[in-house]
Design a protein around this motif. Structure first.
Motif, PDB file in Angstrom:
ATOM      1  N   HIS A 132      17.757  -0.147  -7.229  1.00 29.09           N
ATOM      2  CA  HIS A 132      17.534   0.073  -5.732  1.00 29.09           C
ATOM      3  C   HIS A 132      16.241   1.052  -6.107  1.00 29.09           C
ATOM      4  O   HIS A 132      16.573   2.315  -6.747  1.00 29.09           O
ATOM      5  CB  HIS A 132      18.644   0.535  -5.091  1.00 29.09           C
ATOM      6  N   LEU A 133      15.209   0.863  -5.204  1.00 27.76           N
ATOM      7  CA  LEU A 133      14.164   2.011  -5.126  1.00 27.76           C
ATOM      8  C   LEU A 133      14.261   2.611  -3.785  1.00 27.76           C
ATOM      9  O   LEU A 133      14.283   1.955  -2.707  1.00 27.76           O
ATOM     10  CB  LEU A 133      12.615   1.295  -5.341  1.00 27.76           C
ATOM     11  N   PHE A 134      14.038   3.932  -3.821  1.00 30.19           N
ATOM     12  CA  PHE A 134      14.144   4.563  -2.566  1.00 30.19           C
ATOM     13  C   PHE A 134      12.910   5.470  -2.526  1.00 30.19           C
ATOM     14  O   PHE A 134      12.786   6.335  -3.290  1.00 30.19           O
ATOM     15  CB  PHE A 134      15.423   5.532  -2.339  1.00 30.19           C
ATOM     16  N   LEU A 135      11.929   5.399  -1.509  1.00 28.36           N
ATOM     17  CA  LEU A 135      10.783   5.945  -1.340  1.00 28.36           C
ATOM     18  C   LEU A 135      10.506   6.770   0.027  1.00 28.36           C
ATOM     19  O   LEU A 135      11.091   6.167   0.896  1.00 28.36           O
ATOM     20  CB  LEU A 135       9.633   4.866  -1.425  1.00 28.36           C
ATOM     21  N   VAL A 136      10.211   7.978  -0.199  1.00 35.42           N
ATOM     22  CA  VAL A 136       9.995   8.818   0.948  1.00 35.42           C
ATOM     23  C   VAL A 136       8.600   9.477   1.195  1.00 35.42           C
ATOM     24  O   VAL A 136       8.392   9.939  -0.014  1.00 35.42           O
ATOM     25  CB  VAL A 136      11.189   9.838   1.161  1.00 35.42           C
ATOM     26  N   ASP A 137       8.098   9.141   2.218  1.00 33.87           N
ATOM     27  CA  ASP A 137       6.787   9.941   2.466  1.00 33.87           C
ATOM     28  C   ASP A 137       7.153  10.895   3.433  1.00 33.87           C
ATOM     29  O   ASP A 137       7.276  10.638   4.778  1.00 33.87           O
ATOM     30  CB  ASP A 137       5.965   9.047   2.979  1.00 33.87           C
ATOM     31  N   TYR A 138       6.994  12.266   2.907  1.00 36.46           N
ATOM     32  CA  TYR A 138       7.898  13.112   3.832  1.00 36.46           C
ATOM     33  C   TYR A 138       6.525  13.587   4.729  1.00 36.46           C
ATOM     34  O   TYR A 138       6.841  14.112   5.979  1.00 36.46           O
ATOM     35  CB  TYR A 138       8.007  14.425   2.892  1.00 36.46           C
ATOM     36  N   ARG A 144       0.847  -1.341   0.018  1.00 39.14           N
ATOM     37  CA  ARG A 144      -0.067  -0.238  -0.029  1.00 39.14           C
ATOM     38  C   ARG A 144       0.769   1.230   0.045  1.00 39.14           C
ATOM     39  O   ARG A 144       0.643   2.157  -0.883  1.00 39.14           O
ATOM     40  CB  ARG A 144      -0.876   0.099   1.148  1.00 39.14           C
ATOM     41  N   PHE A 145       1.821   1.300   0.735  1.00 35.77           N
ATOM     42  CA  PHE A 145       2.875   2.196   0.954  1.00 35.77           C
ATOM     43  C   PHE A 145       3.460   2.727  -0.632  1.00 35.77           C
ATOM     44  O   PHE A 145       3.492   3.694  -0.972  1.00 35.77           O
ATOM     45  CB  PHE A 145       3.719   2.080   1.878  1.00 35.77           C
ATOM     46  N   ILE A 146       3.939   1.561  -1.261  1.00 39.58           N
ATOM     47  CA  ILE A 146       4.552   1.849  -2.609  1.00 39.58           C
ATOM     48  C   ILE A 146       3.454   2.431  -3.667  1.00 39.58           C
ATOM     49  O   ILE A 146       3.986   3.232  -4.199  1.00 39.58           O
ATOM     50  CB  ILE A 146       4.958   0.322  -3.265  1.00 39.58           C
ATOM     51  N   GLU A 147       2.220   1.830  -3.325  1.00 38.29           N
ATOM     52  CA  GLU A 147       1.321   2.499  -4.329  1.00 38.29           C
ATOM     53  C   GLU A 147       0.712   3.750  -4.093  1.00 38.29           C
ATOM     54  O   GLU A 147      -0.091   4.327  -5.092  1.00 38.29           O
ATOM     55  CB  GLU A 147       0.328   1.324  -4.682  1.00 38.29           C
ATOM     56  N   GLN A 148       1.096   4.204  -2.822  1.00 43.77           N
ATOM     57  CA  GLN A 148       0.740   5.526  -2.638  1.00 43.77           C
ATOM     58  C   GLN A 148       1.664   6.605  -3.192  1.00 43.77           C
ATOM     59  O   GLN A 148       1.093   7.712  -3.056  1.00 43.77           O
ATOM     60  CB  GLN A 148       0.239   5.894  -1.033  1.00 43.77           C
ATOM     61  N   GLN A 149       2.702   6.076  -3.285  1.00 39.78           N
ATOM     62  CA  GLN A 149       3.784   7.388  -3.594  1.00 39.78           C
ATOM     63  C   GLN A 149       3.819   7.986  -5.014  1.00 39.78           C
ATOM     64  O   GLN A 149       3.119   7.148  -6.050  1.00 39.78           O
ATOM     65  CB  GLN A 149       5.271   6.595  -3.612  1.00 39.78           C
ATOM     66  N   THR A 150       3.909   9.294  -5.113  1.00 39.99           N
ATOM     67  CA  THR A 150       3.921   9.964  -6.450  1.00 39.99           C
ATOM     68  C   THR A 150       5.219  10.410  -6.872  1.00 39.99           C
ATOM     69  O   THR A 150       5.409  10.850  -7.844  1.00 39.99           O
ATOM     70  CB  THR A 150       2.963  11.294  -6.269  1.00 39.99           C
ATOM     71  N   SER A 151       6.207   9.975  -6.186  1.00 41.99           N
ATOM     72  CA  SER A 151       7.782  10.570  -6.550  1.00 41.99           C
ATOM     73  C   SER A 151       8.625   9.450  -5.742  1.00 41.99           C
ATOM     74  O   SER A 151       8.527   9.262  -4.395  1.00 41.99           O
ATOM     75  CB  SER A 151       7.913  11.936  -5.856  1.00 41.99           C
ATOM     76  N   VAL A 152       9.263   8.793  -6.479  1.00 41.43           N
ATOM     77  CA  VAL A 152      10.503   7.917  -6.071  1.00 41.43           C
ATOM     78  C   VAL A 152      11.701   7.979  -6.768  1.00 41.43           C
ATOM     79  O   VAL A 152      11.826   8.674  -7.751  1.00 41.43           O
ATOM     80  CB  VAL A 152      10.077   6.404  -6.168  1.00 41.43           C
ATOM     81  N   PHE A 153      12.941   7.578  -6.309  1.00 44.98           N
ATOM     82  CA  PHE A 153      14.071   7.477  -6.928  1.00 44.98           C
ATOM     83  C   PHE A 153      14.658   5.944  -7.134  1.00 44.98           C
ATOM     84  O   PHE A 153      14.395   5.188  -6.314  1.00 44.98           O
ATOM     85  CB  PHE A 153      15.237   8.297  -5.958  1.00 44.98           C
ATOM     86  N   LEU A 154      14.922   5.890  -8.439  1.00 41.46           N
ATOM     87  CA  LEU A 154      15.484   4.595  -8.870  1.00 41.46           C
ATOM     88  C   LEU A 154      16.888   4.554  -9.164  1.00 41.46           C
ATOM     89  O   LEU A 154      17.343   5.609  -9.961  1.00 41.46           O
ATOM     90  CB  LEU A 154      14.867   4.250 -10.344  1.00 41.46           C
ATOM     91  N   ALA A 155      17.698   3.666  -8.537  1.00 41.25           N
ATOM     92  CA  ALA A 155      19.214   3.736  -8.604  1.00 41.25           C
ATOM     93  C   ALA A 155      19.378   2.466  -9.490  1.00 41.25           C
ATOM     94  O   ALA A 155      19.066   1.180  -9.266  1.00 41.25           O
ATOM     95  CB  ALA A 155      19.863   3.785  -7.224  1.00 41.25           C
ATOM     96  N   THR A 156      20.496   2.827 -10.440  1.00 38.63           N
ATOM     97  CA  THR A 156      21.201   1.830 -11.311  1.00 38.63           C
ATOM     98  C   THR A 156      22.666   1.919 -11.286  1.00 38.63           C
ATOM     99  O   THR A 156      23.034   3.026 -10.828  1.00 38.63           O
ATOM    100  CB  THR A 156      20.581   1.749 -12.636  1.00 38.63           C
ATOM    101  N   VAL A 157      23.294   0.981 -11.998  1.00 36.41           N
ATOM    102  CA  VAL A 157      24.822   1.110 -11.860  1.00 36.41           C
ATOM    103  C   VAL A 157      25.410   0.549 -13.254  1.00 36.41           C
ATOM    104  O   VAL A 157      24.721  -0.285 -14.149  1.00 36.41           O
ATOM    105  CB  VAL A 157      25.410   0.133 -10.845  1.00 36.41           C
TER     106      VAL A 157
END
Length: 218
Positions: free
Chosen positions: A116-122, A53-66
């Motif tokens: 890597h996905l980094f999700l923040v709910d401010y 639920r937390f993941i699907e509530q996000q409107t802004s995320v950061f995706l890291a690759t290498v």
């Protein structure tokens, strides 16, 4: 003979806690606490309903690759709530919208699937870190159509699918509390409507001084 590198990690957190990281933890006094965490509960590998639920509530995320040369890259991904979709307890997917056409993320994933996905709910000061492998799918229009947010003005070009290997929830320390503009606007609208309602009641009382108790005191 199986190499050490190909053996599964002893703990899910080993995806981040390499021997060198653990050496730093030991040097600075946190290793014992993390060792207990590993033994007692540890990081999870399956997405729980709450995290989904937390993941699907996000409107802004950061995706890291290498890249193939080990150069990290972090790209912002945004959209309406629900643009990130949890397909099952190990899989996250989203439509990749047309952008600046640099294709750094797509190119990196072609060489190195680690992501890597980094999700923040401010607003609630909560963050979740997700490790896994991701792949680009650019030949499945049905899946792309399924993942496109309804009514969102964007052009989907491809799909990115991430297989989750481990996730962890960070403490709220140092996360600044911020609120979405739409949420602030809705709260202000509700306040203004309530003020108008009370002012109308007050004006009515002033016209009828004997009915002072008629004001709604909610």
């Amino acid at each position: 003979m199986t190499s050490l590198a190909s053996q599964p990690p002893a703990y899910p957190s080993d995806i981040a806690f390499t021997p060198t990281v653990k050496a730093w933890q030991s040097r600075h006094g946190s290793r014992d606490a993390y060792a207990r965490m590993e033994e007692e509960h540890g990081w999870q590998t399956r997405l729980t309903p709450d995290v989904a639920r937390f993941i699907e509530q996000q409107t802004s995320v950061f995706l890291a690759t290498v890249s193939s040369e080990g150069q990290p890259y972090i790209q912002h991904r945004g959209g309406p709530a629900g643009f990130l979709r949890v397909l099952d307890d190990h899989t996250i997917a989203f439509a990749d919208f047309a952008g600046n056409r640099q294709y750094v993320t797509a190119g990196n994933l072609a060489d190195n699937p680690k992501a890597h996905l980094f999700l923040v709910d401010y607003a609630h000061r909560r963050r979740i870190k997700i490790w896994g492998e991701a792949r680009v799918i650019d030949d499945d229009p049905a899946l792309l159509a399924k993942l496109m947010p309804e009514g969102y003005k964007a052009r989907g070009e491809r799909v990115i699918v991430m297989t989750v290997r481990a996730w962890d929830v960070n403490c709220p320390k140092h996360i600044p509390q911020r609120f979405d503009a739409a949420d602030v606007a809705a709260a202000l609208k509700e306040r203004d409507e309530r003020i108008e309602e009370l002012e109308a009641q007050l004006a009515e009382v002033k016209r009828k001084p004997g009915d002072a108790g008629a004001i709604d005191r909610r």
